[in-house]
Write an enzyme that holds these catalytic residues in place. Structure first.
Site, mmCIF file in Angstrom:
data_model
loop_
_atom_site.group_PDB
_atom_site.id
_atom_site.type_symbol
_atom_site.label_atom_id
_atom_site.label_comp_id
_atom_site.label_asym_id
_atom_site.label_seq_id
_atom_site.Cartn_x
_atom_site.Cartn_y
_atom_site.Cartn_z
ATOM 1 C CD GLU A 218 3.991 -2.130 -4.246
ATOM 2 O OE1 GLU A 218 3.713 -1.142 -3.533
ATOM 3 O OE2 GLU A 218 3.306 -2.459 -5.216
ATOM 4 C CB CYS A 252 6.480 0.229 3.591
ATOM 5 S SG CYS A 252 5.160 -0.944 3.240
#
Length: 472
Positions: A218, A252
Site C-alpha cells: 500500500e 496517502c
C-alpha cells in the site's frame, strides 16, 4: 525492540512460535475468529482516549476528534463488517464443472495462510496497523505487527495493549528502527503487508523476494483531482480543502494536485482561503489542525515550496499565519505555475501544499494524468454523467471518488489498494479476507468416471473421442 542481533533473533523465534501455533490449529472456527475480532474491537475502543493522547504527543498536536473520526470509526466499521459477513466468506464456493470432467464436483475452499507480517506507517498508526490485522484475523491467521519509530508513544502503547489482549503466539507487536524494519521484511512470513512510500516499498519487495513471500504494498503517489467543466465549483473547492487538510495532508490518499479549467485558478485560491478560515478559524491558536510529524518532514515541505518558488511558481498562503517551525504547524498553501520538473510536481507531497494545474479540455486533463505513474486515488468533481463515465474508464488508479475525497477509503465493502507505482494487492472487506487466505481449488472425482477413456495407449478410440471433444 531495538535493532541488534538479539532482537532480530527474538523476532525469528517469535515467528517460529506463531507458525507452530498455527500448525496446531490451522483452521479456526468462525466462532473463534469472531471472538478475536470482538476482543480487538473492545481493546481499541476501551483505550481510544489513551491512544489518541499518545498520538497527540507524537505529532505535537493532533485533535482527539480527528483521531476518532479518521482512525477509530473506520476500524470499528471494518470489524463490524467482518463480523456481519465473515462466516459467509469462510464457506466453500461451489464452481461449475466442464462436461468432460463430469461427474466431478469442484469448489474453492478458503484456508488461513499462517503467519502474516504487517508493517504499519506513522501517519495513521492505529488504523493502518489494526486494519490489516482485522482482515488477517477474519481469515484465521496469526500476525506480527511492526509499528513506526516516528510515533514512539503510540507504538509502545499499542504493543502493550496487544500483549495484554492476545496470546503472543497469536498476535504480537514489535518495535524498532528502520534497520529493524528491514530485517522484519526479510522474514519468511506467509504474507507481508507494507504501508508506506513507494521508495521504501521497493526495498520491502526485494527483501520479501528472497523468501518468495507474497506481498501487499500500500504505497502512495500523486493522487490527482479533476474539477470538471460541470462541477459545482465552490462545493468542489470546499470538499478538496477539507480532504487535503485532514491530518495536515499527511494521508496517502490526500489530493496531491488539482486540475482546474484554465482561467479559474484565482477563483480556486479565493474560495480555498474562505474555506480554510471556516474550517480553522484563528489558525495560529487552532487546536484542530494537525502538526507535521517531525522537523525533518517540516523541512522537506518547506524545501518543496521554496524550490518551486525559485523556479517561477507562485505560493498562495491560505491563512494569515505563516508556518511555525517550533510547533511544526504548516498551513495549507496553494501553488500555481509550478514547473513540471520541480520536486513538488514529481514527488508525493504528503503535506499541505496543493499545486493547481490549468487545463483546456477534458481530453487534456485525462492525458495529463495518464502521462504520469498510476496514482493510489483519483478524484473527480463533476455532475455530468458522460464526463464521469469517461474519467472512470479512461484513467487507471487504485481507487476513485466522484464529488468527494478520501471517503472511498472509509467504505469497508470496497477493496483498498494501489496499482503500478502506487502499490499492489488490496485489503478491506471480502478482498482483505481473500488477500490473507489461500483460496484452494478442490476437485473431487466421482466413483464412476470416463478418465480411462483418455489414457494411453492412444488409438482409434482416443482419436475419435478427442476429435469429438475438440468440436465442442
Amino acid at each position: 525492540m531495538k535493532n541488534d542481533l538479539p532482537d532480530v533473533a527474538a523476532l525469528e523465534a517469535l515467528l517460529r512460535e506463531q507458525r507452530q501455533a498455527y500448525l496446531r490449529a490451522p483452521y479456526p472456527s468462525w466462532e473463534t475468529r469472531a471472538t478475536h475480532l470482538k476482543t480487538l474491537r473492545a481493546m481499541l475502543l476501551d483505550n481510544s482516549d489513551a491512544l489518541a493522547e499518545a498520538m497527540n504527543a507524537d505529532f505535537g498536536n493532533r485533535a482527539k476528534q480527528e483521531v476518532l473520526l479518521a482512525e477509530f470509526l473506520l476500524v470499528k466499521g471494518e470489524i463490524d463488517g467482518a463480523l456481519r459477513h465473515g462466516k459467509r466468506w469462510m464457506k466453500a464456493q461451489r464452481r461449475s464443472t466442464n462436461r468432460w470432467l463430469l461427474p466431478a464436483r469442484v469448489k474453492v475452499v478458503p484456508q488461513p495462510l499462517g503467519v502474516v507480517g504487517i508493517i504499519a506507517p506513522w501517519n495513521y498508526p492505529v488504523l493502518l496497523a489494526a486494519g490489516p490485522l482485522i482482515s488477517a484475523l477474519a481469515a484465521g491467521n496469526r500476525a506480527i505487527i511492526k509499528m513506526s519509530e516516528l510515533t514512539p508513544r503510540t507504538s509502545a502503547l499499542f504493543e502493550q495493549l496487544v500483549a495484554q489482549t492476545f496470546q503472543r503466539d497469536h498476535v504480537a507487536v514489535v518495535n524498532g528502527d528502520a534497520a529493524f524494519a528491514a530485517a522484519f521484511s526479510a522474514q519468511p512470513f506467509d504474507h507481508l503487508l507494507f504501508t508506506g512510500s513507494t521508495q521504501v516499498g521497493r526495498h520491502v519487495m526485494r527483501a520479501a523476494a528472497d523468501n518468495l513471500t507474497p506481498v501487499t504494498l500500500e504505497l502512495g503517489g500523486k493522487s490527482p483531482v479533476i474539477v470538471g467543466p460541470h462541477a459545482r465549483f465552490d462545493y468542489a473547492v470546499d470538499s478538496l480543502v477539507t480532504g487535503k487538510t485532514l491530518n495536515a495532508g499527511q494521508t496517502c490518499v490526500a489530493p496531491d494536485y488539482v486540475l482546474v479549467p484554465r482561467g479559474s485558478e484565482a477563483a480556486f485560491v479565493a474560495r480555498a482561503r474562505v474555506q480554510m478560515a471556516k474550517l480553522y478559524p484563528d489558525f495560529a491558536r487552532n487546536r484542530d489542525y494537525t502538526s507535521i510529524i517531525s522537523a525533518r518532514h517540516f523541512e522537506r515541505l518547506q524545501r518543496l515550496a521554496d524550490e518551486a518558488s525559485a523556479g517561477g511558481a507562485q505560493l498562495h498562503e491560505l491563512t494569515d499565519t505563516p508556518g511555525d517551525v517550533a510547533s511544526r504547524r504548516f498551513p495549507l498553501i496553494a501553488v500555481t505555475n509550478a514547473p513540471d520538473q520541480s520536486a513538488l510536481m514529481q514527488e508525493e507531497i504528503f503535506g499541505p501544499l496543493l499545486p493547481i494545474v490549468p487545463y483546456d479540455t477534458l481530453d487534456d486533463a485525462i492525458a495529463y494524468i495518464n502521462a504520469r505513474p498510476r496514482p493510489l486515488s483519483l478524484y473527480l468533481y463533476d455532475d455530468d454523467a458522460a464526463t464521469i463515465e469517461r474519467v472512470t474508464h479512461e484513467t487507471i488508479a487504485g481507487g476513485m471518488a466522484v464529488n468527494e475525497t478520501l471517503m472511498h477509503l472509509a467504505c469497508e465493502s470496497l477493496p483498498f489498494g494501489g496499482v503500478g507505482a502506487s502499490g499492489m494487492g488490496a485489503y478491506h472487506g471480502y478482498e482483505g479476507f481473500v488477500t490473507f487466505s489461500k483460496m484452494k481449488p478442490v476437485l473431487q472425482q466421482g466413483r464412476l468416471n470416463a478418465r480411462a477413456l483418455v489414457a494411453p495407449p492412444y488409438g482409434r478410440r482416443f482419436n475419435a473421442l478427442i476429435k469429438l471433444m475438440m468440436r465442442f
